[in-house]
Design an enzyme around this catalytic site. Structure first.
Site, PDB file in Angstrom:
ATOM      1  CB  VAL A 104      -0.801   0.065   1.418  1.00 31.84           C
ATOM      2  CG1 VAL A 104      -2.058   0.926   1.191  1.00 31.84           C
ATOM      3  CG2 VAL A 104      -1.390  -1.214   1.647  1.00 31.84           C
ATOM      4  N   GLY A 105       0.745   2.014  -0.825  1.00 35.67           N
ATOM      5  CA  GLY A 105       1.551   3.387  -1.158  1.00 35.67           C
ATOM      6  C   GLY A 105       0.655   4.282  -0.777  1.00 35.67           C
ATOM      7  CE  LYS A 124       2.454   2.032  -8.599  1.00 32.54           C
ATOM      8  NZ  LYS A 124       3.587   2.325  -8.645  1.00 32.54           N
ATOM      9  N   GLY A 192      11.186  -9.654  -2.895  1.00 29.87           N
ATOM     10  CA  GLY A 192      12.308  -8.926  -2.069  1.00 29.87           C
ATOM     11  C   GLY A 192      11.928  -8.138  -1.186  1.00 29.87           C
ATOM     12  CG  ASP A 227       9.019   9.501  -5.559  1.00 32.72           C
ATOM     13  OD1 ASP A 227       9.491  10.069  -4.700  1.00 32.72           O
ATOM     14  OD2 ASP A 227       8.032   8.595  -5.663  1.00 32.72           O
TER      15      ASP A 227
END
Ligand code: ADP
Ligand code: MG
Length: 292
Positions: A104-105, A124, A192, A227
């Site tokens: 969750v971004g 996504k 990862g 970013d």
């Protein structure tokens, strides 16, 4: 979004005509027009009463909403955008399953998915403005704002897959692009851990230079991330890095390109200096990139 499961299961339960109604609302909004029941009905060559009833039902299931009061004008929301994207992907055999949420971004949710060929992928969904849409639901102007958020989410997905399609074939370590529809991007799933959460590395300095090398390869391919930080780099169990989250990339010809590139590299160098106590100066790292 806790109800992506609900949405995925609804994909099978919605009729073709209901999908057509949703697609028509989307098309009308994309043309900058107002999706009234009448306009939708005309576009589909159906009766207004019939369409109005269907809209009412879609509204009840929270797949459309009316910023100016029920019955006057309809808009999509993230739930229906998800459905349309999943519907397109499943029709093409690209996605057969959606699994657990793995990330969750601020601006996206990431799920595990499975393709028709049985590969496990990352899916996504961009959700730009998600919190503010909810917060300001009552206001009239929110219609415009929400339309912009849906459009921005689509744009971000488009930009991200574009970067991956440039970088992946050049060997820059990024997720492999698979498919994009609306605000949804499907890529290979990376096993990862976020660099931010990695406490031990066998060769931190080597990894720092590998990351800088990737930044340079991306630059040579015509892409600056903009970013880059330890929150957008995944580290595999073999301690290889994969750079993710590319919607805001720019071309090296962008007026602020140098500033962005410098900031990207500084973020990474500073992180390594602080967390892994590397003596190498930030300037040294930047110098290396701009030299050749
Ligand atoms: N391809 C992927 N494979 C595995 N995990 C991923 C992948 N893409 C994203 N994630 C996970 O989801 C999180 C958010 O993804 P990110 O692309 O950075 O979106 P945001 O714009 O919300 O920051 C990441 O921190 C990462 O943990
Ligand atoms: Mg991110």
């Amino acid at each position: 979004m806790k109800d992506l499961k609900r949405i995925a299961s609804l994909v099978g339960s919605l009729s073709e005509i209901e999908f057509k109604v949703l697609e028509t609302i989307e098309r009308i909004a994309d043309q900058g027009r107002v999706a009234t029941p009448d306009a939708i009905a005309r576009s589909l060559k159906l009766g207004t009463d019939y369409v109005a009833k269907m809209l009412d039902e879609l509204n009840r299931r929270r797949l459309v909403w009316s910023p100016r009061g029920r019955g006057r004008e309809y808009m999509l929301n993230f739930a229906s955008l998800d459905m349309l994207a999943l519907h397109s992907a499943s029709r093409r055999g690209i996605l057969t399953h959606i699994g657990v949420k793995i990330g969750v971004g601020k601006e996206a949710d990431i799920y595990v998915g499975r393709t028709g060929e049985g590969n496990v992928v990352g899916v996504k969904f961009y959700r730009i403005g998600r919190t503010s849409i909810k917060k300001h639901r009552r206001f009239r102007e929110v219609g415009l704002e929400a339309a912009n958020y849906l459009a921005s989410s689509k744009m971000s997905a488009q930009r991200e897959i574009q970067a991956l399609r440039i970088l992946y074939p050049k060997g820059v370590p990024v997720p492999a692009p698979v498919y994009r529809n609306r605000h949804m991007v499907v890529t290979s799933l990376i096993e990862g851990e976020l660099l931010a959460r990695v406490d031990k590395l066998s060769e931190p300095e080597a990894l720092l230079w590998e990351i800088i090398k990737s930044v340079k390869m991306a630059l040579e391919a015509g892409v600056i991330h903009c970013d880059l930080s330890h929150y957008n780099i995944l580290i595999t169990p073999e301690e290889r890095h994969v750079i993710i989250d590319w919607p805001q990339w720019v071309r090296p010809s962008h007026p602020n390109a140098e500033l962005y590139l410098r900031r990207d590299i500084e973020n990474i160098a500073t992180f390594f200096r602080r967390k892994f106590r590397l003596a190498g100066s930030v300037e040294g790292v930047i110098g290396w990139v701009s030299k050749d």
